[in-house]
Each structure stands twice: as C-alpha cells, then as structure tokens.
Design a protein around this motif. Structure first.
Motif, PDB file in Angstrom:
ATOM      1  N   ARG A 185       0.828  -1.204   0.000  1.00 54.20           N
ATOM      2  CA  ARG A 185       0.000   0.000   0.000  1.00 54.20           C
ATOM      3  C   ARG A 185       0.868   1.263   0.000  1.00 54.20           C
ATOM      4  NH1 ARG A 185      -3.630  -1.379   3.600  1.00 54.20           N
ATOM      5  NH2 ARG A 185      -5.371  -1.637   2.150  1.00 54.20           N
ATOM      6  N   ALA A 186       1.953   1.261   0.770  1.00 55.44           N
ATOM      7  CA  ALA A 186       2.850   2.415   0.783  1.00 55.44           C
ATOM      8  C   ALA A 186       3.411   2.682  -0.614  1.00 55.44           C
ATOM      9  CB  ALA A 186       3.985   2.180   1.775  1.00 55.44           C
ATOM     10  N   LEU A 187       3.759   1.621  -1.326  1.00 57.66           N
ATOM     11  CA  LEU A 187       4.277   1.784  -2.684  1.00 57.66           C
ATOM     12  C   LEU A 187       3.193   2.321  -3.614  1.00 57.66           C
ATOM     13  CD1 LEU A 187       6.408   1.497  -4.855  1.00 57.66           C
ATOM     14  CD2 LEU A 187       5.843  -0.938  -5.019  1.00 57.66           C
ATOM     15  N   LEU A 188       1.979   1.790  -3.506  1.00 59.06           N
ATOM     16  CA  LEU A 188       0.884   2.243  -4.368  1.00 59.06           C
ATOM     17  C   LEU A 188       0.587   3.721  -4.142  1.00 59.06           C
ATOM     18  CD1 LEU A 188      -1.542  -0.811  -4.052  1.00 59.06           C
ATOM     19  CD2 LEU A 188      -0.052  -0.252  -5.984  1.00 59.06           C
ATOM     20  N   LEU A 189       0.608   4.158  -2.887  1.00 59.11           N
ATOM     21  CA  LEU A 189       0.372   5.568  -2.604  1.00 59.11           C
ATOM     22  C   LEU A 189       1.480   6.432  -3.183  1.00 59.11           C
ATOM     23  CD1 LEU A 189      -0.939   5.457   1.089  1.00 59.11           C
ATOM     24  CD2 LEU A 189      -2.235   5.478  -1.043  1.00 59.11           C
ATOM     25  N   ALA A 190       2.712   5.906  -3.171  1.00 59.16           N
ATOM     26  CA  ALA A 190       3.825   6.643  -3.768  1.00 59.16           C
ATOM     27  C   ALA A 190       3.656   6.762  -5.282  1.00 59.16           C
ATOM     28  CB  ALA A 190       5.144   5.958  -3.423  1.00 59.16           C
ATOM     29  N   LEU A 191       3.103   5.722  -5.904  1.00 59.59           N
ATOM     30  CA  LEU A 191       2.883   5.774  -7.351  1.00 59.59           C
ATOM     31  C   LEU A 191       1.932   6.898  -7.726  1.00 59.59           C
ATOM     32  CD1 LEU A 191       2.606   1.995  -8.375  1.00 59.59           C
ATOM     33  CD2 LEU A 191       4.625   3.458  -8.245  1.00 59.59           C
ATOM     34  N   VAL A 192       0.970   7.178  -6.871  1.00 58.13           N
ATOM     35  CA  VAL A 192       0.038   8.278  -7.132  1.00 58.13           C
ATOM     36  C   VAL A 192       0.798   9.598  -7.231  1.00 58.13           C
ATOM     37  CG1 VAL A 192      -1.927   9.576  -6.237  1.00 58.13           C
ATOM     38  CG2 VAL A 192      -1.892   7.087  -6.037  1.00 58.13           C
ATOM     39  N   SER A 193       1.783   9.783  -6.366  1.00 57.00           N
ATOM     40  CA  SER A 193       2.590  11.007  -6.425  1.00 57.00           C
ATOM     41  C   SER A 193       3.361  11.090  -7.737  1.00 57.00           C
ATOM     42  CB  SER A 193       3.560  11.051  -5.238  1.00 57.00           C
ATOM     43  OG  SER A 193       2.850  11.174  -4.016  1.00 57.00           O
ATOM     44  N   GLY A 194       3.837   9.941  -8.225  1.00 54.73           N
ATOM     45  CA  GLY A 194       4.512   9.931  -9.520  1.00 54.73           C
ATOM     46  C   GLY A 194       3.578  10.309 -10.650  1.00 54.73           C
ATOM     47  N   LEU A 195       2.347   9.814 -10.592  1.00 52.97           N
ATOM     48  CA  LEU A 195       1.355  10.171 -11.609  1.00 52.97           C
ATOM     49  C   LEU A 195       1.022  11.655 -11.547  1.00 52.97           C
ATOM     50  CD1 LEU A 195      -0.978   7.064 -11.266  1.00 52.97           C
ATOM     51  CD2 LEU A 195       0.334   7.686 -13.317  1.00 52.97           C
ATOM     52  N   LEU A 196       0.957  12.203 -10.346  1.00 53.31           N
ATOM     53  CA  LEU A 196       0.702  13.639 -10.206  1.00 53.31           C
ATOM     54  C   LEU A 196       1.820  14.444 -10.866  1.00 53.31           C
ATOM     55  CD1 LEU A 196      -0.750  16.119  -9.032  1.00 53.31           C
ATOM     56  CD2 LEU A 196       0.556  15.774  -6.929  1.00 53.31           C
ATOM     57  N   ALA A 247       8.712  12.759  -5.420  1.00 47.22           N
ATOM     58  CA  ALA A 247       7.913  11.594  -5.812  1.00 47.22           C
ATOM     59  C   ALA A 247       8.787  10.354  -5.971  1.00 47.22           C
ATOM     60  CB  ALA A 247       7.177  11.887  -7.119  1.00 47.22           C
ATOM     61  N   LEU A 248       9.966  10.521  -6.567  1.00 46.75           N
ATOM     62  CA  LEU A 248      10.863   9.377  -6.764  1.00 46.75           C
ATOM     63  C   LEU A 248      11.403   8.853  -5.439  1.00 46.75           C
ATOM     64  CD1 LEU A 248      12.749  10.596  -9.948  1.00 46.75           C
ATOM     65  CD2 LEU A 248      11.246   8.600  -9.794  1.00 46.75           C
ATOM     66  N   ARG A 249      11.655   9.743  -4.491  1.00 48.38           N
ATOM     67  CA  ARG A 249      12.094   9.285  -3.168  1.00 48.38           C
ATOM     68  C   ARG A 249      11.010   8.443  -2.510  1.00 48.38           C
ATOM     69  NH1 ARG A 249      14.382  14.487  -2.738  1.00 48.38           N
ATOM     70  NH2 ARG A 249      12.538  15.239  -1.618  1.00 48.38           N
ATOM     71  N   SER A 250       9.757   8.876  -2.649  1.00 52.97           N
ATOM     72  CA  SER A 250       8.649   8.099  -2.076  1.00 52.97           C
ATOM     73  C   SER A 250       8.537   6.729  -2.724  1.00 52.97           C
ATOM     74  CB  SER A 250       7.326   8.867  -2.258  1.00 52.97           C
ATOM     75  OG  SER A 250       7.341  10.086  -1.560  1.00 52.97           O
ATOM     76  N   ILE A 251       8.689   6.691  -4.043  1.00 51.86           N
ATOM     77  CA  ILE A 251       8.618   5.411  -4.749  1.00 51.86           C
ATOM     78  C   ILE A 251       9.776   4.512  -4.334  1.00 51.86           C
ATOM     79  CG2 ILE A 251       8.773   4.319  -7.017  1.00 51.86           C
ATOM     80  CD1 ILE A 251       7.351   6.801  -8.161  1.00 51.86           C
ATOM     81  N   SER A 252      10.963   5.095  -4.214  1.00 50.15           N
ATOM     82  CA  SER A 252      12.133   4.319  -3.804  1.00 50.15           C
ATOM     83  C   SER A 252      11.954   3.734  -2.411  1.00 50.15           C
ATOM     84  CB  SER A 252      13.375   5.204  -3.840  1.00 50.15           C
ATOM     85  OG  SER A 252      14.516   4.501  -3.393  1.00 50.15           O
TER      86      SER A 252
END
Length: 610
Positions: free
Chosen positions: A230-241, A276-281
């Motif tokens: 779930r943490a990764l999925l939420l980070a992906l949203v930031s990448g899409l933004l 966003a990339l830091r969150s995804i990482s």
C-alpha cells in the motif's frame, strides 16, 4: 443431476459446495450447543453462517473479531441490565446509545475490526432484548450467550480450516510491475507519454489497494506485506501527479535517462519529481524487507477515515432505536423486542454498505423466505416431534436448503438472511407454546427490521451511491481547506498519503458504480496539485525570509484556498496572481500548475462543497 444441468438452472457449483459446507457446519454447531444445554442453540448455527468465509485467512480473522465483538457486546448488555434494573426507559436509551456508538466506530475502522465493532452493538441487543426468566443471574445469562456464540465460532473455524483454501494473488509482484510501468512512463519524452496508460496504472493501483486487506487477513506477515504494498501504491500516485505538471513537460534527455535507470533527478531543478521518486524508492525498499523478524523502518501509511459517515451512522442508529424503543415503552407489546433486535442489526451492519437501502430489498426478501420456513417448521413439523432431538432433526432440511438459496444467481444476496431469520425464529424447546397468530406477529416483527432500516437510510441523513461519492470528494476538498487555514498538517507527507489513498478509493468507487458524475482522474489530481501548492506556501511562510508584500500575497492566496470548495475559480486566480509576484522558479511552476488544474476541475471542487 450433472454440472451442466445444475448451471443451466442458474446454480453456481463452487458456491453450492461452499454453502453446503457452511450449512453442515451450522447443523453441527446446533447439535453441540443443544447438547451443552445452552438456551438458544440455534444461535450457534447463526454464528456459523455469519462467520463463514471462502478464504482461510479471512475466516480466521473474522472468527477472532466475532468472538471479541460478542464478548464486548455481552459485557455491555450485562452492564445495561444492571443499570436499568428492569426500567424499560433506561434500557432503551442505553441500548440506543450503545448501538449508535458501535455503528459510528464501525464506519471509522476498517475490515473485520469494523465487523467486530458493529457486532458488539447488536450483541448487546441480543442479551438485553431476548432474556428470559430461565437464568438465575445475569452472570449465567452472559455466560450462556457467549458460550453459544463461541460454539459457532469454533465449529466454523475448524470446518473452515479443513476445507477453505488459502488466499491467492501475488500483489507484491503486481505492484512491482506497476512501478516499472510508471517509471517507464516518466522516462518518456513528454510527447510520447500516454494519458491512457497513466489512467490504466491508476486504475490497477486502486484495484490492488482494495484487495489488500481481505487477502492479508489472518496473517501478521501478510499484514506487513499489505502495508508495504500500500505504501508503494500511494507513492505511485505522487509519480502520476508529477506527470500532470510543468516539471515533467520540461525534462531533458539526461533526466529521462536517469529516470529510465531508476536514479534520482536533480532536486534543485525538479523538486516535485525528486520528492515523488524518493517516495517510490522508499516504497520499493519496503517490499524488500517483508519478514516479521526484520524491524527496519517501512514507509508510513495514512489512510482515509470516514468521520462524516461515522457521525451520521451513529446518529441514524441511535435515533431509529429510540423511536422503536419508545413504541415498546408506551405499548408494552411483546413483539417489539424482536423489532428492536432486527433493526439494531440492519442499521449497523448495512451502514457501511455503499447503497444500503437498495441492498436491503434483497435482505427483506431473504428474511421473508426465512420467516415462512420457520413458520412451516414450527406449525407443520414440530407438533409431531416427541422430543427436542427430533425437533433439531426437523430443522436440518431447512438449514441445508440455505446452500441452494446461496448458490442460485437470483437469490445470492438473500441467502444469509434466509438462514439467519429461520434460525432466529426457531426455538427448539418442548413443550411448544404460543399460538399461530403470535408466531406470525413475531415473524412480522423480525422482518420489519429491513423495512425500518430502509426508511432510516432514506430519511435520516440519506445515504446512496452519489452521496458516498460526494462525501469522499468533500473529505479531499476539506483537507485542503484545513491545510490552507493552518488547521491541518501541511508539512511532511501525512496529508499527501491521506489524499493519495482517497484518490485510489474514489477511482475504484467510480469504476465499480459506473458513475458519470465526476472525473475521478482529473479532479483528484487537481486536488493533489493544489495540496502541493498549499504545502509549499506553508513552508515559505515558516521560513520567514519573505518581504511584507510577498507574505501578504501568500496569506491572501491561502485565504482563498480555505474556501476552494465554494469558489474554486477565486482560489485559482489567487494562485496565478501570487505566481506573478514571485521570481520564476519551481515554486511558480507549482502554483501555475495548481491554478490551471483547479480552474479546469472547478465542478469537482464544488461537488465537495455541495
């Protein structure tokens, strides 16, 4: 009968097997509870029906929270009886408040915790409303009630563990593949990026997120993995933004190469992209640290909580119980406790449903069929029984028939209530007492529960699919308004995680309902864009290194954003005007992007204020 004929008649084979297994387990629980001398052995069978699950982990977790919820409800019921000391007014008021509290809490928490919380509400009703003089003390009453439910929980658990399969689905791999797709999209030149692909990534992320809790149920390691996914999925949203903004539009070949290789971009040139990339990482790293024995820090997750829905559910349940309780106090009609009991279940359990009033139509049908079956058993078969064992054996065909109701495509939604009402109205005790008319009145009282609940869901804070959607959008918009007023946490990532989760919930909701009222993709990203702008303005304010005129302009923009639900265009203008006062930088890009998206999605913001 072969499988093809069975299917041609509208029956689902696997569902029938599952229903038959549940019905047999219910019969076993019925006989065990009767053999133990418990007052309402049929409640053990009801517990089996209520607790049965098609997946092993879900069965384990639901059984745990059913036992816990029942224990809490029994204690609450006993305390209510001690407090009331036979006074119906005190009993009704106390029960109404308790049921309302449990309904409210059940709409805030998630999964089977919600189920257990709601169960605590109507378990207290079962203790207080269906008590008899059979017990010498309240302690014996409570012990009997809890033991009855515990028998059902244990039987359902044993049978389920033997026959129920484990959860399937590799959501870790699915999330990892989705991450690769997003990074590939971020690495493309602006003209080659695909809005269709971005929407597909978001849709798949929302689908995976919705399935995480049920699949992780019953396993501590499963819960930890679900948290990491779930943490990764939420980070992906930031990448899409990030893909929606100006930073993504001006990436050069070198930056895109870094993105393709999974590296970090220049934070000075692309601050939002770097964040966003830091969150995804961090999310990807969390997946690599799954075992329970490893205690490294995972990415934190903050989820949407439906506080408005909880408040209205609590008020609705309390008010409905008080009205019915008043009828009982005034009339003393002996069937009203059955009405209260049925209503306590309906207004709590279904308060978490997307469209409770509509679903209750099927519930009512099932309860009518169950009541007819109970009347047939009582007046056609039981008069011929010489002992209680014979009465139980006569109940078996009706219980087993629940598997047919559960497996037919037309009656699936009614199956649970068919079985539950049949068992609730069937008390296998000799000598038989009462008249046929009394039995009919009792049955009518029970099946009035769905009708009363339908009226409550339509008249007291009406809830329906459009309202659910509006409440979710309102939660997103109000989050921004609180941030702009300085009432919310604009720093850090907490607000972003909560908004990202709400976005996933909204996207999934729109897809499931086929709603055309809102563009969940564009609208939600407009909210996130404005949230990023507000958070940055709060950071600038906190830094203090501003001229007086700039500080005033920021305050004015935030003041407009504090009312963005009512006047989104005014908030967009304020952001544009502020951007003109600031030197060209990533901050001005952020403000201009937010203004553009808010202006384009003004209808979305107004939906949150409606």
């Amino acid at each position: 009968m072969n499988a093809a004929t069975f299917a041609r008649w509208g029956f689902d084979g696997p569902r029938f097997v599952y229903g038959l297994r549940t019905a047999i387990a219910a019969c076993i629980a019925l006989f065990i509870a009767w053999g133990m001398g418990l007052e309402h052995p049929q409640w053990a069978a009801m517990t089996v029906w209520a607790g049965s699950q098609p997946i092993r982990g879900m069965l384990i977790e639901k059984s745990l929270f059913r036992a816990a919820g029942t224990a809490v409800g029994v204690v609450a019921g006993v305390l209510l009886m001690l407090l009331a000391r036979g006074d119906a007014v005190i009993l009704v008021v106390g029960l109404a408040l308790w049921v309302g509290l449990c309904a409210a809490a059940g709409n805030v928490v998630r999964g089977f915790v919600s189920y257990g919380t709601i169960l605590a509400g109507f378990s207290a009703a079962m203790v207080t409303l269906l008590s008899t003089a059979h017990h010498d003390s309240i302690v014996l009453l409570a012990t009997d009630r809890f033991a009855t439910v515990l028998v059902g929980v244990i039987v359902a658990l044993i049978v389920g563990l033997v026959f129920t399969p484990a959860a399937s689905g590799d959501y870790e791999s699915a999330a990892t593949k989705l991450t690769a797709r997003l990074l590939d999209e971020m690495a493309r030149p602006a003209e080659e990026r695909s809005l269709k692909e971005q929407k597909a990534i978001l849709s798949e992320a929302a689908t995976i997120e919705e399935a995480l809790d049920p699949r992780a149920a019953g396993s501590i390691n499963g819960r930890r993995l679900a948290h990491a996914v779930r943490a990764l999925l939420l980070a992906l949203v930031s990448g899409l933004l990030w893909l929606r903004g100006s930073e993504a539009a001006r990436t050069d070949a070198e930056t895109r190469q870094l993105l393709a290789e999974g590296g970090q971009v220049d934070a000075a040139r692309f601050p939002e992209g770097a964040r966003a990339l830091r969150s995804i990482s961090l999310g990807v790293d969390g997946l690599d640290n799954r075992p329970l024995e490893e205690r490294d820090v995972h990415a934190s997750v903050l989820l949407h909580r439906d506080w408005d829905g909880a408040r209205t559910a609590g008020i609705r349940a309390t008010a409905t119980m008080l009205v019915i309780g008043l009828v009982w106090v005034v009339t003393g009609w002996e069937a009203v406790p059955y009405v209260l009991l049925g209503t306590s279940v309906m207004v709590t359990v279904f308060s978490t449903f997307d469209d409770p009033a509509n679903f209750l139509k099927a519930v009512f049908t099932g309860q009518v069929l169950g009541a007819i079956a109970a009347l047939a058993c009582r007046w056609l078969l039981w008069p011929h029984a010489d002992n209680e064992l014979a009465m139980l054996l006569m109940m078996v065909p009706f219980i087993l028939s629940g598997s047919l109701v559960q497996s037919h495509k037309l009656s699936v939604p009614a199956a649970m209530d068919y079985a539950m009402v049949f068992l609730l109205l069937s008390q296998p005790v000799l000598p038989l007492s009462g008249t046929f008319l009394q039995s009919v009145f009792n049955a009518a009282a029970v099946i009035s529960g769905p009708l009363i609940a339908m009226a409550a869901f339509r008249l007291i804070y009406p809830i329906h699919p459009r309202k659910r959607l509006q409440l979710l959008v309102a939660a997103m918009v109000h989050e921004l308004e609180h941030m702009a007023k300085g009432e919310g946490a604009a720093g850090g990532e907490r607000w972003r995680m909560r908004l990202n989760h709400r976005l996933l919930r909204l996207v999934r909701w729109v897809e499931k309902t086929g709603s055309k009222d809102v563009d969940a993709f564009e609208g939600s990203f407009a909210v996130l864009a404005l949230g990023s702008a507000i958070a940055r303005l709060r950071e600038l304010q906190a830094g203090g290194d501003l001229s007086q005129s700039t500080a005033r302009a920021i305050r004015a923009a935030l003041l407009r954003c504090a009312d963005v639900g009512e006047e989104p265009e005014a908030a967009a203008r304020a952001m544009e005007q502020l951007a003109k006062r600031l030197p060209a930088s990533s901050d001005t890009e952020l403000l201009v992007d937010a203004a553009r998206q808010v202006r384009a999605e003004s209808a979305f913001f107004r939906l949150g204020a409606a």
